[in-house]
Design an enzyme around this catalytic site. Sequence first.
Site, short mmCIF file in Angstrom:
data_model
loop_
_atom_site.label_atom_id
_atom_site.label_comp_id
_atom_site.label_asym_id
_atom_site.label_seq_id
_atom_site.Cartn_x
_atom_site.Cartn_y
_atom_site.Cartn_z
N LYS A 128 0.84 -1.20 0.00
CA LYS A 128 0.00 0.00 0.00
C LYS A 128 0.87 1.25 0.00
O LYS A 128 1.64 1.47 0.94
CB LYS A 128 -0.91 0.05 1.23
CG LYS A 128 -1.95 1.18 1.16
CD LYS A 128 -2.66 1.41 2.47
CE LYS A 128 -1.90 2.34 3.38
NZ LYS A 128 -1.82 3.75 2.86
N GLU A 130 10.57 0.52 10.08
CA GLU A 130 11.55 1.58 9.86
C GLU A 130 10.81 2.88 10.14
O GLU A 130 9.97 3.31 9.36
CB GLU A 130 12.10 1.53 8.43
CG GLU A 130 13.45 2.24 8.28
CD GLU A 130 13.33 3.72 8.09
OE1 GLU A 130 13.44 4.47 9.11
OE2 GLU A 130 13.14 4.17 6.96
N CYS A 177 14.21 10.49 7.19
CA CYS A 177 14.47 10.16 8.59
C CYS A 177 15.95 10.10 8.92
O CYS A 177 16.34 10.02 10.08
CB CYS A 177 13.78 8.86 8.99
SG CYS A 177 13.91 7.55 7.78
N GLU A 191 10.93 14.91 15.82
CA GLU A 191 11.27 14.94 14.40
C GLU A 191 10.45 16.01 13.68
O GLU A 191 9.22 15.97 13.69
CB GLU A 191 10.99 13.56 13.77
CG GLU A 191 11.47 13.44 12.35
CD GLU A 191 11.34 12.02 11.82
OE1 GLU A 191 12.20 11.61 11.01
OE2 GLU A 191 10.39 11.32 12.21
#
Length: 479
Positions: free
Chosen positions: A178, A251, A285, A381
């Site tokens: 997806k 991840e 990231c 983040e």
Amino acid sequence: MTTELRRLRNYIGGEFKDAADGRTTEVVNPATGEVYATAPLSGQADVDAAMAAAAAAFPGWRDTTPAERQKALLKIADAFEARADELVAAESENTGKPLGLTASEELPPMVDQIRFFAGAARLLEGRSAGEYMDGMTSIIRREPVGVCAQVAPWNYPMMMAVWKFAPAIAAGNTVVLKPSDTTPASTVLMAEIIDSVLPKGVFNVICGDRETGRAMVEHSTPAMASITGSVRAGMQVAESASKDVKRVHLELGGKAPVVVFEDADIAKAVEDIAVAGYFNAGQDCTAATRVLVHESIHDEFVAALAKAAADTKTGAPDDEDVLYGPLNNPNQLKQVAGFIERLPAHAKVEAGGHRVGEKGYFYAPTVVSGLKQDDEIIQNEVFGPVITVQSFTDESQALEYANGVEFALASSVWTKDHGRAMRMSKNLDFGCVWINTHIPLVAEMPHGGFKKSGYGKDLSAYGFEDYTRIKHVMTSLDG
């Protein structure tokens, strides 16, 4: 006069289909803010159909030889290369990325990664057979795990799709993938290209939102769930998968420390860090967004980095002078702007700190100094073109600051002192440590983190082995 929207469709069992209930979502070009396509909003019936197709195809694909799987992946790589312009155009429309940089910096690594896993398919070796009990011989079989439910993110839609399907298919698994609901176009095009290569049902694509992803992970068919996304999403996947003990590959987020010592080449460090921090609008990231600089060179470094930010350009995909395009969606633009708006009084915006233009979701290359370790923008983040700078006094404090976050994906050290570089690489609690560089990746080396950055590896033989299971077979020598 209205322009007809492109109609994207699911790819299930070798056929392109609308959602079973006809629901759709609008797909927006982040560079313009305009809708250009619709995609299926897949529900339980679509997930069921995709899982059934993948399950039906699994026995046949599992039993193919490694050579056959290698041949198929090499054909896919060649086909992607042949249709590179179409893939780049779809990815740019998906994300607003610069066309030139997408063609030069993303398409070639993708193709190389597929070819790497094509080669890895033929290197699944086990330990040699042996007698560990009188009259008995033991052998080890390494087998595919089965159907894999995979959810890719919106920051690198094409490349992350490759990181998902290539090792899974190389190992003999079948896939239900997806893409993000904001970036489905390039993945659907990849399905169109792959259609002529793989048997029906080996590779399936369903479009949808987070509820679609949840239905995939909670489905009883997959033996493994793999997601690249936020920590929140990863925690939900791990919890959902635990109900039937699925294997999970996560991840997740990152907050990469970039530790610059007093003996570093400041000009080179600034140049490389600016690129590694602003490339893809910082939506990476592993981006070089949290810089720690020795106090003796702090002011010089900040001034140089602020100038590099001012010289960095963002803009439309067809502008050859830009380093990065827009943020992916309005929510991401709001999130990045919010971090700057909530900065504490002791922080100083050295460059940027504002939206660029009124059309699309562009944000200026930004540098923020004067920050403390417990500040929100240091601990969380941002996922945008924002580089923060802190100062440190010595190696011990640099390590304390670097490791003092919940993420542990990537890091870098900038120094001419070999011993210091080795000490730092040993003590930095991150899945990757770069020395005097930041962000290069190669297919042969693993990518993955610790702590809240998740577990499991992408790329490399380690990532390939994640998509296999180990079986012990013991046989009597007496017949």
